[in-house]
Design a protein around this motif. Structure first.
Motif, PDB file in Angstrom:
ATOM      1  N   GLU A 128     -24.871 136.116 -27.885  1.00  0.00           N
ATOM      2  CA  GLU A 128     -23.863 135.805 -27.062  1.00  0.00           C
ATOM      3  C   GLU A 128     -24.260 135.621 -25.569  1.00  0.00           C
ATOM      4  OE1 GLU A 128     -21.240 138.833 -27.805  1.00  0.00           O
ATOM      5  OE2 GLU A 128     -20.905 138.445 -29.872  1.00  0.00           O
ATOM      6  N   ARG A 129     -25.426 136.170 -25.102  1.00  0.00           N
ATOM      7  CA  ARG A 129     -25.649 135.944 -23.665  1.00  0.00           C
ATOM      8  C   ARG A 129     -27.221 135.848 -23.653  1.00  0.00           C
ATOM      9  NH1 ARG A 129     -25.072 140.914 -19.577  1.00  0.00           N
ATOM     10  NH2 ARG A 129     -26.257 141.917 -21.161  1.00  0.00           N
ATOM     11  N   LEU A 130     -27.532 134.794 -22.934  1.00  0.00           N
ATOM     12  CA  LEU A 130     -28.867 134.456 -22.523  1.00  0.00           C
ATOM     13  C   LEU A 130     -29.575 135.107 -21.106  1.00  0.00           C
ATOM     14  CD1 LEU A 130     -31.253 132.925 -23.982  1.00  0.00           C
ATOM     15  CD2 LEU A 130     -30.674 130.965 -22.153  1.00  0.00           C
ATOM     16  N   LEU A 131     -30.497 135.931 -21.063  1.00  0.00           N
ATOM     17  CA  LEU A 131     -30.748 136.573 -19.995  1.00  0.00           C
ATOM     18  C   LEU A 131     -32.125 135.828 -19.513  1.00  0.00           C
ATOM     19  CD1 LEU A 131     -30.016 140.404 -20.691  1.00  0.00           C
ATOM     20  CD2 LEU A 131     -28.806 138.672 -19.441  1.00  0.00           C
ATOM     21  N   ILE A 132     -32.174 135.097 -18.567  1.00  0.00           N
ATOM     22  CA  ILE A 132     -33.476 134.322 -18.223  1.00  0.00           C
ATOM     23  C   ILE A 132     -34.071 135.257 -17.162  1.00  0.00           C
ATOM     24  CG2 ILE A 132     -34.435 132.187 -17.268  1.00  0.00           C
ATOM     25  CD1 ILE A 132     -31.741 130.754 -18.487  1.00  0.00           C
ATOM     26  N   VAL A 133     -35.408 135.709 -17.420  1.00  0.00           N
ATOM     27  CA  VAL A 133     -36.095 136.171 -16.345  1.00  0.00           C
ATOM     28  C   VAL A 133     -36.943 135.163 -15.663  1.00  0.00           C
ATOM     29  CG1 VAL A 133     -37.893 138.002 -15.797  1.00  0.00           C
ATOM     30  CG2 VAL A 133     -36.312 138.119 -17.595  1.00  0.00           C
TER      31      VAL A 133
ATOM     32  N   GLN B 238     -37.624 138.521 -11.494  1.00  0.00           N
ATOM     33  CA  GLN B 238     -39.188 139.328 -11.594  1.00  0.00           C
ATOM     34  C   GLN B 238     -39.654 138.899 -10.399  1.00  0.00           C
ATOM     35  OE1 GLN B 238     -41.859 138.212 -14.677  1.00  0.00           O
ATOM     36  NE2 GLN B 238     -42.813 140.165 -14.433  1.00  0.00           N
ATOM     37  N   HIS B 239     -39.886 139.744  -9.339  1.00  0.00           N
ATOM     38  CA  HIS B 239     -40.430 139.663  -8.134  1.00  0.00           C
ATOM     39  C   HIS B 239     -41.805 139.461  -8.045  1.00  0.00           C
ATOM     40  CE1 HIS B 239     -36.674 139.314  -5.912  1.00  0.00           C
ATOM     41  NE2 HIS B 239     -36.102 140.408  -6.624  1.00  0.00           N
ATOM     42  N   GLU B 240     -42.569 139.946  -8.884  1.00  0.00           N
ATOM     43  CA  GLU B 240     -44.070 139.929  -8.882  1.00  0.00           C
ATOM     44  C   GLU B 240     -44.480 139.692 -10.459  1.00  0.00           C
ATOM     45  OE1 GLU B 240     -46.175 142.978  -6.542  1.00  0.00           O
ATOM     46  OE2 GLU B 240     -44.046 144.057  -6.504  1.00  0.00           O
ATOM     47  N   PRO B 241     -45.491 138.930 -10.738  1.00  0.00           N
ATOM     48  CA  PRO B 241     -46.010 138.618 -11.940  1.00  0.00           C
ATOM     49  C   PRO B 241     -46.777 139.924 -12.535  1.00  0.00           C
ATOM     50  CG  PRO B 241     -47.459 137.604 -10.354  1.00  0.00           C
ATOM     51  CD  PRO B 241     -46.293 138.356  -9.788  1.00  0.00           C
TER      52      PRO B 241
ATOM     53  N   GLY C 290     -38.899 144.642 -19.116  1.00  0.00           N
ATOM     54  CA  GLY C 290     -38.159 145.737 -18.590  1.00  0.00           C
ATOM     55  C   GLY C 290     -37.202 145.484 -17.450  1.00  0.00           C
ATOM     56  N   CYS C 291     -37.284 144.222 -16.962  1.00  0.00           N
ATOM     57  CA  CYS C 291     -36.515 143.908 -15.682  1.00  0.00           C
ATOM     58  C   CYS C 291     -34.981 143.862 -15.974  1.00  0.00           C
ATOM     59  CB  CYS C 291     -36.845 142.737 -14.942  1.00  0.00           C
ATOM     60  SG  CYS C 291     -38.288 142.592 -14.139  1.00  0.00           S
TER      61      CYS C 291
END
Length: 298
Positions: free
Chosen positions: A57-62, A110-113, A121-122
């Motif tokens: 129902e929801r897509l979380l794009i990192v 995600q601020h750092e690769p 985990g984000c």
């Protein structure tokens, strides 16, 4: 199993899309790799459609800083839609509206690769309290035909725990993959996982079952991610967290997918996917097939 049952298994699907797309430079200086078209549809939209079909129902794009265009693809475009409607371009209007209508979309930065494990985990803090599992779909992988995530949800409903996707890859090619150490179950295409070996020599591989880019992770994965140490390059590996869960008795299974896949993460794989989808396209397929035949003869 009904679609409603699959929906109870997970509601959120995570798509890690923070990478720089270095193998597609210079294009990816301005165009995110996830938006490169497979014929006329970005790869990430195909993956989002797969997630929606499986009950997400929801897509979380990192994403990473500067990659706002990926999420923008899923936002409505009222001016464009109105123009297409006024001009009677109903087919194009339907295409433009498809991505925004698939499912709710949110972004996590995600601020750092720091690796796939870190990217997953984000999203821990944005899940609802009652979400017991989360799906992860790598946007570089097109798993065909779609439907494996639905099957994975069924397996989780039956066995609990975490469920991964695997391909059966006999022969020397297996050495290029992470390979599962498995035991049979009553279902020939469902295996209990006892461990995993990353890129073993073919003659030392524990099985012929290689990891693919689909995961249905029990929420316990976030605790495990907090307890593993970074590996090569200072990255947190998702497979290390899964391995920790296995060591602690957490049930992990794989669904063996008997279809095919395309790797959109490199130009060679992207070209194959583009040609494959184009050959199946009702407007372009026949002409392309004829052209390819003549081109290969020449």
């Amino acid at each position: 199993m009904s679609e409603s049952s699959a929906r109870r298994s997970f509601r959120s699907a995570v798509v890690p899309a923070a990478g720089l797309g270095t193998r597609f430079l210079p294009t990816t200086k301005t165009v995110p790799k996830e938006l490169l078209p497979v014929v006329d549809t970005p790869g990430i939209e195909l993956v989002a459609e797969e997630a929606a079909q499986a009950g997400a129902e929801r897509l979380l794009i990192v994403t990473s800083p500067g990659k706002d265009a990926v999420a923008a693809h899923f936002a409505p475009q009222p001016a464009l839609e109105e123009m297409l409607k006024e001009r009677g371009k109903d087919a194009l209007l339907a295409k433009v509206r498809r991505a925004p209508d698939l499912l709710e979309v949110a972004t996590v930065t995600q601020h750092e690769p720091k690796g796939l494990g870190h990217a997953v985990g984000c999203v821990a803090d944005v899940l609802d309290d009652d979400e017991e599992a989360v799906a992860v779909l790598l946007p570089d992988d097109l798993v065909l035909p779609t439907g494996v995530l639905t099957r994975m949800a069924q397996v989780r409903d039956q066995h609990g725990g975490t469920v991964l996707c695997a391909f059966d890859i006999p022969g020397p090619e297996i050495s290029a993959y992470g390979v599962f150490d498995v035991a049979d179950t009553a279902d020939a295409d469902v295996k209990r996982v006892h461990g995993m070996v990353e890129k073993p020599p073919a003659d030392e591989a524990p099985s012929t079952y290689a990891a693919a880019g689909r995961y249905l992770l029990d929420r316990a994965i976030f605790d495990a991610l907090g307890r593993i140490t970074p590996g090569a390059g200072g990255e947190l590996q998702l497979t290390d967290a899964v391995a920790l869960l296995i060591e602690e008795g957490h049930p992990v299974h794989v669904v063996v997918h008997r279809g095919g896949r395309h790797d959109l993460g490199n130009p060679g794989g992207y070209v194959r996917a583009f040609v494959d989808f184009a050959l199946q396209h009702p407007d372009y397929g026949d002409d392309l097939r004829s052209w390819l035949a003549a081109r290969l003869e020449g």
